[in-house]
Design a protein around this motif. Structure first.
Motif: not given
Lengths: 99, 158, 108
Positions: B19, B21-28
């Motif tokens: 991925s 990307f390490f933002t909250g949305l992507h991680l969840s």
């Protein structure tokens, strides 16, 4: 150096295509197509570096998986359908050896 | 249980590496898909010592190092024979015994044979493997049994 | 430091290109299907490994390196499986290999 590698991979892809056209058995063709596929993965990766766009690696990754699955799928189809072709090829080889 | 955990960890690693990307949305979203896959695998009853071979983890690196060495040597040999031409090869085929007791060990052995250029495992039974080799020497090397011994040591429990 | 890495990566790429070309040549030169399979084998193991290693050295630390390693891992796992499936399917299709000497212990 990246350009030289790209050229080498392209030459090998042409060689694989020649083998795919020459045959003579269906297995040679599948082998050539498999080689062609793995070389495509390498080509996409190297070209990604050549043009400075490492995002191409995602495409290469997906291509590696698709190539494997398609080869297995095609083999699954021919494993039970090509006894005749291989048999004919063997007989031709036998007669050539005798004459 | 430890197989499920190790599968979860490996899948999460693959997701994170792919991925970037390490933002909250992507991680969840990633967590959701990993949990979904583990749950489906658990329901299919395929989470066991074959899909998540934790018991091999410690012994694998040294085997891989040895396999890499073999890979380089046999690559050099085959490349040499390609440039020397048809005269230098002596294709041969043989049925070789194998000493592994688990399916996992047999598959590792057959795949190692195929991975080293110059030898290909064509057929695999419970106690023999049919090998096609580019040279008669390739068959002799396998018959001496070093790879066989190493894979057997690898699969040994504890 | 940078130039050393560049030189090593260039050497890896060049060696990989040479090996991949040898594999392609073997694909054309070898006499029958089973021997050609060995030639295809070298383009898929060491040649691929060297080219990807060269790219890894160029990439430096980061997500690109991880992706290159993943591609290498996938190719190293899938290529013996595909070769084995091909060989087994050819055997199943009764394609006879050309052997150097009459074999003593033919499987069937």
């Amino acid at each position: 150096m990246l350009i030289a590698t790209t050229l080498a991979i392209l030459v090998v892809m042409i060689m694989a295509l020649v083998r795919a056209f020459l045959g003579p058995t269906i297995y040679d063709r599948i082998l050539a197509v498999n080689t062609f596929g793995t070389k495509t993965v390498l080509l996409i990766a190297v070209i990604g570096f050549l043009f400075g766009r490492p995002d191409f690696l995602d495409i290469a990754l997906v291509y590696a998986l698709i190539n494997f699955i398609s080869v297995i799928g095609v083999l699954r189809y021919f494993e039970y359908n090509d006894e005749v072709a291989a048999h004919e090829y063997n007989e031709k080889a036998e007669t050539q050896k005798e004459s | 249980m430890r197989h499920t955990v190790s599968m979860f960890v490996v899948l999460s690693l693959i997701w994170l590496l792919n991925s970037g990307f390490f933002t909250g949305l992507h991680l969840s979203l990633g967590l959701l898909s990993v949990v979904l896959v583990v749950w489906v695998a658990y329901r299919m009853d395929v989470v066991d010592h074959e899909s998540a071979p934790v018991h091999l983890t410690l012994r694998l690196p040294s085997y891989y190092a040895w396999l890499m060495k073999e890979l380089v040597l046999s690559n050099i040999d085959v490349t040499k024979r390609i440039w020397l031409g048809k005269k230098s090869i002596s294709p041969s085929m043989a049925v070789l015994p194998l000493s592994q007791r688990t399916d996992m060990g047999r598959v590792i052995y057959a795949n190692s044979i195929t991975l080293t250029p110059g030898t290909v495992a064509i057929d695999l039974n419970s106690d023999t493997v049919v090998v096609h080799s580019l040279t008669a020497g390739g068959i002799e090397d396998l018959r001496s049994g070093e790879m066989d011994r190493r894979v057997s040591r690898l699969e040994k429990q504890k | 430091m940078d130039t050393v890495v560049n030189i090593v990566s260039g050497a890896c790429l060049l060696l990989g290109s040479f090996l991949i070309f040898s594999g392609g040549l073997g694909l054309l030169r070898f006499p029958d299907f089973y021997t050609r399979m060995h030639a295809a084998g070298i383009t898929e193991t060491l040649a691929t490994g060297l080219i990807l290693l060269g790219l890894m050295l160029l990439a430096g630390w980061g997500i690109v390196l991880a992706k290159l390693m993943m591609i290498l891992l996938f190719i190293l796992i899938t290529s013996p499986t595909a070769s084995h499936a091909l060989a087994k399917s050819a055997q199943h299709g009764k394609l006879a290999p050309q052997l150097a000497e009459p074999e003593d212990q033919r499987s069937r």
